[in-house]
Design a protein around this motif. Structure first.
Motif, mmCIF file in Angstrom:
data_model
loop_
_atom_site.group_PDB
_atom_site.id
_atom_site.type_symbol
_atom_site.label_atom_id
_atom_site.label_comp_id
_atom_site.label_asym_id
_atom_site.label_seq_id
_atom_site.Cartn_x
_atom_site.Cartn_y
_atom_site.Cartn_z
ATOM 1 N N PHE A 199 42.155 26.189 48.340
ATOM 2 C CA PHE A 199 41.560 26.873 47.191
ATOM 3 C C PHE A 199 42.139 26.354 45.876
ATOM 4 C CE2 PHE A 199 40.355 30.111 50.353
ATOM 5 C CZ PHE A 199 39.041 30.328 49.957
ATOM 6 N N PHE A 200 43.338 25.812 45.922
ATOM 7 C CA PHE A 200 44.001 25.339 44.704
ATOM 8 C C PHE A 200 43.738 23.866 44.431
ATOM 9 C CE2 PHE A 200 46.356 28.993 46.276
ATOM 10 C CZ PHE A 200 46.469 29.765 45.140
ATOM 11 N N GLY A 201 42.905 23.233 45.250
ATOM 12 C CA GLY A 201 42.509 21.856 45.003
ATOM 13 C C GLY A 201 43.664 20.887 45.111
ATOM 14 N N VAL A 202 43.558 19.774 44.363
ATOM 15 C CA VAL A 202 44.560 18.721 44.447
ATOM 16 C C VAL A 202 45.917 19.177 43.925
ATOM 17 C CG1 VAL A 202 44.064 17.717 42.177
ATOM 18 C CG2 VAL A 202 44.965 16.266 44.004
ATOM 19 N N LYS A 203 45.924 20.112 42.982
ATOM 20 C CA LYS A 203 47.202 20.630 42.491
ATOM 21 C C LYS A 203 47.930 21.400 43.581
ATOM 22 C CE LYS A 203 46.246 20.834 37.525
ATOM 23 N NZ LYS A 203 46.206 21.701 36.311
ATOM 24 N N GLY A 204 47.175 22.129 44.405
ATOM 25 C CA GLY A 204 47.783 22.833 45.529
ATOM 26 C C GLY A 204 48.416 21.859 46.502
ATOM 27 N N LYS A 257 24.903 12.468 51.845
ATOM 28 C CA LYS A 257 25.074 12.722 50.408
ATOM 29 C C LYS A 257 25.740 14.062 50.143
ATOM 30 C CE LYS A 257 21.137 9.889 48.922
ATOM 31 N NZ LYS A 257 19.830 9.889 48.198
ATOM 32 N N LEU A 258 25.533 15.014 51.028
ATOM 33 C CA LEU A 258 26.090 16.343 50.837
ATOM 34 C C LEU A 258 27.618 16.297 50.717
ATOM 35 C CD1 LEU A 258 25.393 19.424 50.805
ATOM 36 C CD2 LEU A 258 25.838 19.411 53.268
ATOM 37 N N LEU A 259 28.244 15.358 51.423
ATOM 38 C CA LEU A 259 29.701 15.267 51.421
ATOM 39 C C LEU A 259 30.257 14.788 50.084
ATOM 40 C CD1 LEU A 259 30.377 13.697 54.945
ATOM 41 C CD2 LEU A 259 30.345 16.115 54.293
ATOM 42 N N ALA A 260 29.401 14.210 49.245
ATOM 43 C CA ALA A 260 29.872 13.684 47.958
ATOM 44 C C ALA A 260 30.026 14.767 46.901
ATOM 45 C CB ALA A 260 28.905 12.611 47.447
ATOM 46 N N TRP A 261 29.477 15.959 47.152
ATOM 47 C CA TRP A 261 29.492 17.008 46.130
ATOM 48 C C TRP A 261 30.906 17.538 45.898
ATOM 49 C CZ3 TRP A 261 29.542 22.705 46.911
ATOM 50 C CH2 TRP A 261 29.445 23.374 45.680
ATOM 51 N N VAL A 262 31.250 17.652 44.633
ATOM 52 C CA VAL A 262 32.548 18.184 44.212
ATOM 53 C C VAL A 262 32.287 19.356 43.278
ATOM 54 C CG1 VAL A 262 34.662 17.676 42.927
ATOM 55 C CG2 VAL A 262 33.682 15.950 44.438
ATOM 56 N N THR A 300 27.697 20.539 38.519
ATOM 57 C CA THR A 300 26.317 20.595 38.948
ATOM 58 C C THR A 300 26.233 20.290 40.425
ATOM 59 O OG1 THR A 300 25.944 18.259 38.476
ATOM 60 C CG2 THR A 300 25.538 19.810 36.672
ATOM 61 N N GLN A 301 25.058 20.389 40.933
ATOM 62 C CA GLN A 301 24.872 20.227 42.375
ATOM 63 C C GLN A 301 25.268 18.845 42.844
ATOM 64 O OE1 GLN A 301 20.951 21.105 43.656
ATOM 65 N NE2 GLN A 301 21.384 20.804 45.818
ATOM 66 N N HIS A 302 25.168 17.844 41.944
ATOM 67 C CA HIS A 302 25.413 16.472 42.364
ATOM 68 C C HIS A 302 26.699 15.903 41.771
ATOM 69 C CE1 HIS A 302 21.348 16.569 43.937
ATOM 70 N NE2 HIS A 302 20.930 16.959 42.761
ATOM 71 N N SER A 303 27.601 16.752 41.303
ATOM 72 C CA SER A 303 28.839 16.245 40.723
ATOM 73 C C SER A 303 29.679 15.527 41.765
ATOM 74 C CB SER A 303 29.660 17.399 40.141
ATOM 75 O OG SER A 303 30.903 16.924 39.689
ATOM 76 N N THR A 304 30.257 14.378 41.407
ATOM 77 C CA THR A 304 31.099 13.612 42.331
ATOM 78 C C THR A 304 32.443 13.281 41.702
ATOM 79 O OG1 THR A 304 30.133 11.537 41.541
ATOM 80 C CG2 THR A 304 29.132 12.555 43.476
ATOM 81 N N LYS A 305 32.853 14.000 40.693
ATOM 82 C CA LYS A 305 34.076 13.675 39.964
ATOM 83 C C LYS A 305 35.225 14.532 40.452
ATOM 84 C CE LYS A 305 35.817 12.845 35.308
ATOM 85 N NZ LYS A 305 35.487 12.852 33.880
ATOM 86 N N VAL A 346 34.014 20.137 48.553
ATOM 87 C CA VAL A 346 33.867 21.355 49.347
ATOM 88 C C VAL A 346 33.473 21.095 50.796
ATOM 89 C CG1 VAL A 346 32.634 23.535 49.531
ATOM 90 C CG2 VAL A 346 33.293 22.678 47.287
ATOM 91 N N TRP A 347 32.414 20.330 51.018
ATOM 92 C CA TRP A 347 31.921 20.146 52.381
ATOM 93 C C TRP A 347 32.889 19.357 53.261
ATOM 94 C CZ3 TRP A 347 28.619 23.248 54.406
ATOM 95 C CH2 TRP A 347 27.680 23.882 53.590
ATOM 96 N N PRO A 348 33.520 18.293 52.760
ATOM 97 C CA PRO A 348 34.552 17.655 53.583
ATOM 98 C C PRO A 348 35.684 18.605 53.962
ATOM 99 C CG PRO A 348 33.882 16.168 51.834
ATOM 100 C CD PRO A 348 33.216 17.486 51.559
#
Length: 548
Positions: free
Chosen positions: A169-174, A362-367, A31-36, A374-376
């Motif tokens: 693009f591959f996230g933490v696994k990348g 707060k925008l930087l917390a979105w995952v 969701t828009q506010h996911s931080t996990k 994404v934003w960081p």
């Protein structure tokens, strides 16, 4: 009970759930506010991050300038001192990170166990340090190509920056897989160099007419080779280089929030740091300092990523071995890109954690759904474009001043980790809890953290001295601020938080420390496989149930 952003259990009462400024409850993923964040780092990733994650230009190139200014003995002793500091720090971090594998790691520990203002200052200083280091590493990778052929560096900056964007693009696994592969290459290269250096020193290379070298370059005043160069100033000059070379070791703790099984993988990873320090830094530098003359004029330009002045490449050149210098230059290129990859991980996760704790936009917390901040990541990649400053005539000057902001970042982070551990232990004891309740205890105990803090203070004093009284020069503002500007920056961040938040406290009181928020429940994460008697008894019970 509710599930937090760290996957932990918190009481439903709102005042307890908000006891720590670093906690923001999770919402539905994607969701828009996911931080996990995703928990995709396996044990092999964690161990490789610990062993070879930050071996790069600091070791392979920067050590050359330290060899020239301080001498081989100062170089080895300086790296041993910083290595001891890191051993204490990583052990303390391991204890905290296994118990609290929270997003943001040491920034959160600073907020909770020292002072929110200090945690804020240290966290943003750390994030800024990685933000600025990334364009430096990309530039360094581009310069290494110049060893073979001169190209416009802007072309290679674009190529390497694009490669880093693809990895994201591959996230933490990348990140984990790239570090695993590149880490193996770096480790093999260092081991290979150590074997090569021993052979050279014994006079076993036919193309090298120096014969048996021994410790010739440690006591050769006639040719300007000395074990200690430039006296005490030369010795102090080694610490900044060593800190830069060791920078990134703490990423193991930052990665804890995205580890699949932190209780099992983190202790193993922290124990690997000893072998990394002793085997891959101290031994390789000792051998390099034996076979490379410290008075060599080639070492004068051993800074940044000038691989033509890398003492490791020079050691191979002086032995007269053809082709091998190019191989090692390729290793340096790979190492620099590995550190650039770590820069991206360190900055983005720290910014995301700061935002999640209410200390950033707060925008930087979105995952996103795949656990990517994404934003960081976008901000970090944008900072990577600063590498193109080097295309300008005055670009190197601007760039060097930007890098000065990161000079002392590692010392502040390492000292904060040790101090957080000391105060955590005091709070744990004051709460009447036993050390047996800790899933992992620092092998050096709280005394190791005291030693770590002491060494940090001594290194900061040594760096202050060499910044104020530079080698071969008189005190001047440019020299001082280029080496120590990070200190006033972190002071401004600290005081700025105090003023804006109207916070007049000195630090968090022991009785007010939150020891429960962010704790991972470990029942589902067994520490290890059952021992042999228990395993046999379990098998016997299963057989009995199956038969009867």
């Amino acid at each position: 009970m509710v599930d937090t952003a760290y996957g932990d259990k918190l009481p439903e009462k709102s005042h307890e759930a908000t006891a720590s400024p670093s906690v923001i409850p999770d919402v539905e993923e994607g969701t828009q506010h996911s931080t996990k964040l995703s928990r995709g780092l396996q044990g092999r990733h964690m161990q490789m991050i610990a062993i070879g994650g930050s071996i790069g230009a600091g070791l392979f190139v920067g050590s050359g300038s330290a060899l020239q200014s301080g001498g081989p003995a100062s170089l080895v002793i300086g790296f041993i001192i910083i290595g001891c500091m890191l051993l204490c720090t990583v052990q303390a971090l391991g204890e905290l990170a296994v118990l609290y594998p929270v997003n943001g790691a040491f920034y959160v520990y600073g907020v909770r166990f020292i002072d929110p203002a200090w945690g804020f200052a240290m966290g943003w200083q750390y994030a800024i340090g990685w933000l600025i280091t990334l364009p430096f590493e990309i530039t360094a990778a581009g310069i290494t190509i110049d060893y073979w052929h001169h190209y416009n560096i802007g072309i290679w900056i674009a190529v390497f920056l694009t490669s880093l964007i693809i990895v994201q693009f591959f996230g933490v696994k990348g990140y984990g897989e790239v570090e695993f592969v590149l880490g193996i290459i770096k480790i093999v290269a260092v081991i290979g160099f150590c074997i090569f250096g021993i052979v050279v020193n014994c006079g076993g290379v036919p193309t090298d007419d120096r014969g048996y070298i021994g410790f010739r370059y440690w006591n050769d005043a006639e040719h300007g080779n000395r074990a200690f160069r430039n006296g005490f100033k030369g010795f102090c000059s080694v610490f900044v280089t060593a800190a830069f070379a060791f920078g990134g070791t703490e990423l193991v703790g930052l990665a804890a929030a995205e580890a699949a099984n932190p209780r099992k993988s983190l202790p193993k990873a922290t124990k690997q740091v000893f072998w990394r320090i002793s085997g891959f830094y101290v031994v390789s530098l000792l051998i390099m300092g034996i076979i490379v003359p410290n008075s060599s004029p080639d070492l004068l330009n051993a800074s940044g990523a000038n691989t033509k002045a890398s003492p490791f490449v020079l050691a191979i050149k002086y032995a007269g071995v053809k082709g091998l210098p190019s191989v090692f230059n390729a290793v340096i290129t790979i190492s620099v890109m590995s550190v650039a990859n770590s820069c991206t991980y360190g900055s983005t996760r720290t910014m995301q954690a700061l935002a999640q704790g209410g200390m950033g936009p707060k925008l930087l917390a979105w995952v996103d759904k795949k656990g990517r901040p994404v934003w960081p990541v976008i901000i970090q990649m944008t900072f990577g474009l600063l590498a193109f400053i080097n295309e300008a005539e005055t670009g190197s000057t601007v760039f060097n001043w930007l890098l000065s902001l990161t000079g002392l970042s590692s010392f502040f982070v390492w000292g904060s980790i040790c101090l957080s551990h000391i105060r955590f232990r005091h709070a744990w004891k004051a709460a009447g809890r036993s050390l047996d309740e800790l899933p992992f205890k620092s092998q050096l105990g709280v005394y190791g953290s005291y030693v770590g803090c002491t060494l940090v203070v001594l290194c900061l004093m040594a760096t202050f001295y060499i910044s104020l009284f530079p080698i071969g020069g008189s005190p001047n503002a440019e020299s001082f601020f280029s080496g120590y500007i990070a200190a006033p920056v972190i002071l401004v961040l600290y005081l700025g938080y105090k003023v804006c938040m109207r916070d007049t406290t000195t630090w968090v009181k022991i009785r007010d420390m939150d020891l429960d928020t962010g704790r991972r429940e470990f029942e589902d994460f067994p520490d290890s496989e059952p021992d042999e008697p228990e395993r046999r008894a379990s098998v016997g019970r299963k057989l009995s149930r199956a038969i009867f």
